[in-house]
Design a protein around this motif. Structure first.
Motif, short mmCIF file in Angstrom:
data_model
loop_
_atom_site.label_atom_id
_atom_site.label_comp_id
_atom_site.label_asym_id
_atom_site.label_seq_id
_atom_site.Cartn_x
_atom_site.Cartn_y
_atom_site.Cartn_z
N LYS A 1 0.86 -1.19 0.00
CA LYS A 1 0.00 0.00 0.00
C LYS A 1 0.89 1.23 0.00
O LYS A 1 1.81 1.34 0.81
CB LYS A 1 -0.89 0.00 1.23
CG LYS A 1 -1.89 -1.14 1.19
CD LYS A 1 -2.81 -1.14 2.39
CE LYS A 1 -3.85 -2.23 2.23
NZ LYS A 1 -4.62 -2.46 3.44
N ARG A 2 0.57 2.15 -0.90
CA ARG A 2 1.40 3.37 -1.02
C ARG A 2 0.74 4.49 -0.23
O ARG A 2 -0.39 4.88 -0.48
CB ARG A 2 1.54 3.73 -2.50
CG ARG A 2 2.29 2.65 -3.29
CD ARG A 2 2.06 2.76 -4.76
NE ARG A 2 0.65 2.56 -5.11
CZ ARG A 2 0.18 2.58 -6.36
NH1 ARG A 2 1.00 2.80 -7.37
NH2 ARG A 2 -1.10 2.40 -6.59
N ILE A 3 1.48 5.01 0.75
CA ILE A 3 0.90 5.91 1.74
C ILE A 3 1.38 7.34 1.53
O ILE A 3 2.58 7.58 1.32
CB ILE A 3 1.32 5.49 3.18
CG1 ILE A 3 1.27 3.97 3.36
CG2 ILE A 3 0.48 6.23 4.22
CD1 ILE A 3 -0.07 3.36 3.49
N ALA A 4 0.45 8.28 1.64
CA ALA A 4 0.79 9.71 1.74
C ALA A 4 0.57 10.11 3.19
O ALA A 4 -0.53 9.94 3.73
CB ALA A 4 -0.11 10.54 0.83
N ILE A 5 1.63 10.60 3.85
CA ILE A 5 1.50 11.05 5.24
C ILE A 5 1.49 12.57 5.26
O ILE A 5 2.50 13.20 4.95
CB ILE A 5 2.64 10.54 6.13
CG1 ILE A 5 2.76 9.01 6.04
CG2 ILE A 5 2.42 10.98 7.58
CD1 ILE A 5 3.88 8.44 6.91
N LEU A 6 0.36 13.15 5.62
CA LEU A 6 0.26 14.61 5.74
C LEU A 6 0.60 14.96 7.19
O LEU A 6 -0.14 14.60 8.10
CB LEU A 6 -1.15 15.10 5.40
CG LEU A 6 -1.74 14.57 4.09
CD1 LEU A 6 -3.07 15.26 3.81
CD2 LEU A 6 -0.78 14.75 2.93
N GLY A 7 1.72 15.63 7.39
CA GLY A 7 2.16 15.92 8.76
C GLY A 7 3.12 14.85 9.26
O GLY A 7 3.01 14.39 10.39
N SER A 8 4.08 14.47 8.42
CA SER A 8 4.97 13.34 8.76
C SER A 8 5.93 13.68 9.89
O SER A 8 6.50 12.79 10.50
CB SER A 8 5.76 12.89 7.53
OG SER A 8 6.64 13.91 7.11
N THR A 9 6.12 14.97 10.18
CA THR A 9 7.08 15.37 11.21
C THR A 9 6.46 15.45 12.62
O THR A 9 7.16 15.75 13.57
CB THR A 9 7.69 16.74 10.86
OG1 THR A 9 6.62 17.62 10.51
CG2 THR A 9 8.64 16.63 9.69
N GLY A 10 5.16 15.18 12.72
CA GLY A 10 4.49 15.28 14.01
C GLY A 10 4.51 13.97 14.78
O GLY A 10 5.17 13.00 14.38
N SER A 11 3.81 13.97 15.89
CA SER A 11 3.75 12.79 16.76
C SER A 11 3.14 11.60 16.01
O SER A 11 3.71 10.50 15.99
CB SER A 11 2.93 13.15 18.01
OG SER A 11 2.48 12.02 18.66
N ILE A 12 1.99 11.79 15.39
CA ILE A 12 1.37 10.70 14.63
C ILE A 12 2.21 10.37 13.39
O ILE A 12 2.44 9.20 13.07
CB ILE A 12 -0.07 11.08 14.19
CG1 ILE A 12 -0.98 11.22 15.41
CG2 ILE A 12 -0.64 10.07 13.20
CD1 ILE A 12 -1.33 9.94 16.10
N GLY A 13 2.69 11.40 12.70
CA GLY A 13 3.47 11.18 11.47
C GLY A 13 4.71 10.33 11.73
O GLY A 13 4.98 9.37 10.98
N THR A 14 5.45 10.66 12.77
CA THR A 14 6.69 9.90 13.03
C THR A 14 6.36 8.47 13.48
O THR A 14 7.06 7.52 13.11
CB THR A 14 7.57 10.60 14.09
OG1 THR A 14 6.76 10.88 15.24
CG2 THR A 14 8.13 11.91 13.59
N GLN A 15 5.28 8.31 14.23
CA GLN A 15 4.91 6.95 14.65
C GLN A 15 4.40 6.14 13.45
O GLN A 15 4.60 4.92 13.39
CB GLN A 15 3.85 7.00 15.76
CG GLN A 15 4.41 7.60 17.04
CD GLN A 15 3.39 7.60 18.16
OE1 GLN A 15 3.20 6.61 18.85
NE2 GLN A 15 2.71 8.72 18.35
N ALA A 16 3.75 6.81 12.51
CA ALA A 16 3.32 6.12 11.29
C ALA A 16 4.54 5.63 10.51
O ALA A 16 4.54 4.51 9.98
CB ALA A 16 2.46 7.05 10.43
N LEU A 17 5.58 6.45 10.47
CA LEU A 17 6.81 6.02 9.77
C LEU A 17 7.46 4.84 10.50
O LEU A 17 7.99 3.94 9.85
CB LEU A 17 7.78 7.19 9.63
CG LEU A 17 7.37 8.20 8.54
CD1 LEU A 17 8.27 9.43 8.56
CD2 LEU A 17 7.38 7.55 7.15
#
Ligand code: NDP
Ligand code: MG
Length: 384
Positions: A3-19
């Motif tokens: 699955k190809r993901i676009a993370i909007l807000g990758s530098t935040g708390s949720i964004g970094t945990q998603a990475l």
């Protein structure tokens, strides 16, 4: 197929945990788009590590820094919100994770739904501001919105296999935040540093203040209404300081289902990204013996007026939740700049709800206008 993901807000708390989740589950996911607002250094480091197709920095003056740093890589670099609104529509994006904070999430979420993208929704403000419009658009486009917020993920997990069984009610659990059990006198003088110390969760600054004021739970009540198609009287809140029971659903036969686990956002992020399959993961396991007491109590609506304001805005409907959200964003930002006190946040929101013109059936344009007007009014009330 990954699955190809676009993370909007990758530098935040949720964004970094998603990475972190994507890195641990590299057989299932790959990063297609990363967006950040001001943290150019982290965005650059993430881009080098994850090699997305595109990155967007929304603060335009940082564009040159990001572009230059990524020059040697086959990564496209864009700047500004307009770019976010178009990259979410790219053919190569399967899922858009909305992990930016605040009202800024609204437009790109609409663009992603219009393009038929699956939404993993962390940005609760989107549904608070324009829940009716967003959920209707998603229905028209046949788009699924999977919750990332832990309470809503809990309810969603409880509903698996039950989608045709009507819900009698849901119970959202709230930790109560760092000021649970305190009086209004105490709250009068609490500092930013005290408010930023959440007992159970490490999160971005805005949601941490919202958790301390119980506005977060108010926003989540409205978020739940739209996600699960509920009447207002079907949503209850109970304070559960241990944050182990993440929320509950009661069905029409009286059966109550709860989802439980240690507080860790990686689990709901992963569940949303890979629904309906669960992926094997080594997240820390809950042990009942470490928690001999799980406790539950009534929220104190007298002390924490924001929760009552949110319920009232939901009852009123129309653009009232949009006013609530805008005034809250201004209030939280001012509290974080140490310009207003903790209790003044509720006063400001309450004033804005009383003074901004009510619109019963707002269009998207009305929401945009309402948001601007409420922000202007909140700013001017603070100057007065
Ligand atoms: P953070 O403040 O940690 O991160 C916010 C992200 O949004 C950052 O990447 C930031 O970029 C970006 N951003 C900030 N302002 C703008 C803007 N004006 N335009 C575009 N992007 C912007 O927030 P959280 O990760 O804590 O929260 C994100 C969302 O998820 C919120 O809606 C929150 O309510 C929700 N949520 C969060 C939970 C959590 O555990 N953190 C739990 C449940 C829901 P930069 O840092 O580069 O400036
Ligand atoms: Mg939550």
């Amino acid at each position: 197929m990954k699955k190809r993901i676009a993370i909007l807000g990758s530098t935040g708390s949720i964004g970094t945990q998603a990475l972190d989740v994507i890195q641990a589950q590299a057989q299932a996911f790959e990063v297609e788009v990363l967006t950040a607002h001001s943290n150019a250094d982290l965005l650059i480091a993430q881009a080098m590590a994850f090699q997305p197709n595109v990155v967007v920095i929304t603060k335009e003056e940082l564009y040159e820094q990001v572009r230059a740093a990524l020059e040697a890589y086959p990564i496209k670099v864009y700047a500004g919100m307009g770019a976010v609104n178009s990259v979410v529509q790219m053919d190569t994006v399967d899922i858009v994770l909305t992990a930016m904070v605040g009202y800024a999430g609204l437009q790109p979420t609409i663009k992603a739904i219009e393009a038929g993208k699956t939404i993993a929704l962390a940005n609760k403000e989107t549904l608070v501001v324009a829940g009716q419009l967003i959920t209707q658009l998603a229905r028209e486009k046949g788009v699924n919105i999977y919750p990332v917020d832990s309470e809503h993920s809990a309810i969603f997990q409880c509903l698996a296999g039950e989608f045709h069984n009507p819900i009698e009610k849901i119970i959202l659990t709230a930790s109560g935040g760092p000021f649970r059990g305190q009086s209004r006198e105490f709250l009068q003088t609490v500092t930013k540093a005290q408010a930023l110390k959440h007992p159970n969760w490490e999160m971005g600054a805005k949601i941490t203040i919202d958790s301390a004021s119980l506005m977060n739970k108010g926003l989540e009540v409205i978020e739940a209404k739209w996600l699960f198609g509920l009447r207002n009287d079907q949503i209850e809140v109970v304070v559960h300081p241990q944050s182990i029971v993440h929320s509950l659903v009661q069905f029409e036969d009286g059966s109550l289902k709860a989802q439980m686990g240690l507080p860790d956002m990686k689990l709901p992020i992963q569940y949303a990204l890979n629904y309906p399959q669960r992926l094997k993961a080594d997240f820390p396991r809950f042990n009942f013996l470490n928690y001999p007491q799980l406790t539950f109590e009534q929220p104190d609506l007298n002390t924490f007026q924001n929760l009552g304001l949110a319920f009232a805005a939901m009852e009123k409907g129309g653009n009232a939740p949009c006013i609530l959200n805008a005034a809250n964003e201004i209030a939280v930002a001012a509290f974080l700049r140490e310009e207003i006190g903790f209790l003044e946040m509720s006063d400001l929101i309450s004033d804005c709800l009383a003074k901004v013109a009510y619109i019963a059936e707002p269009s998207l344009d009305d929401y945009v206008q309402t948001d601007q007007e409420a922000r202007r009014l909140a700013e001017s009330l603070m100057q007065a």
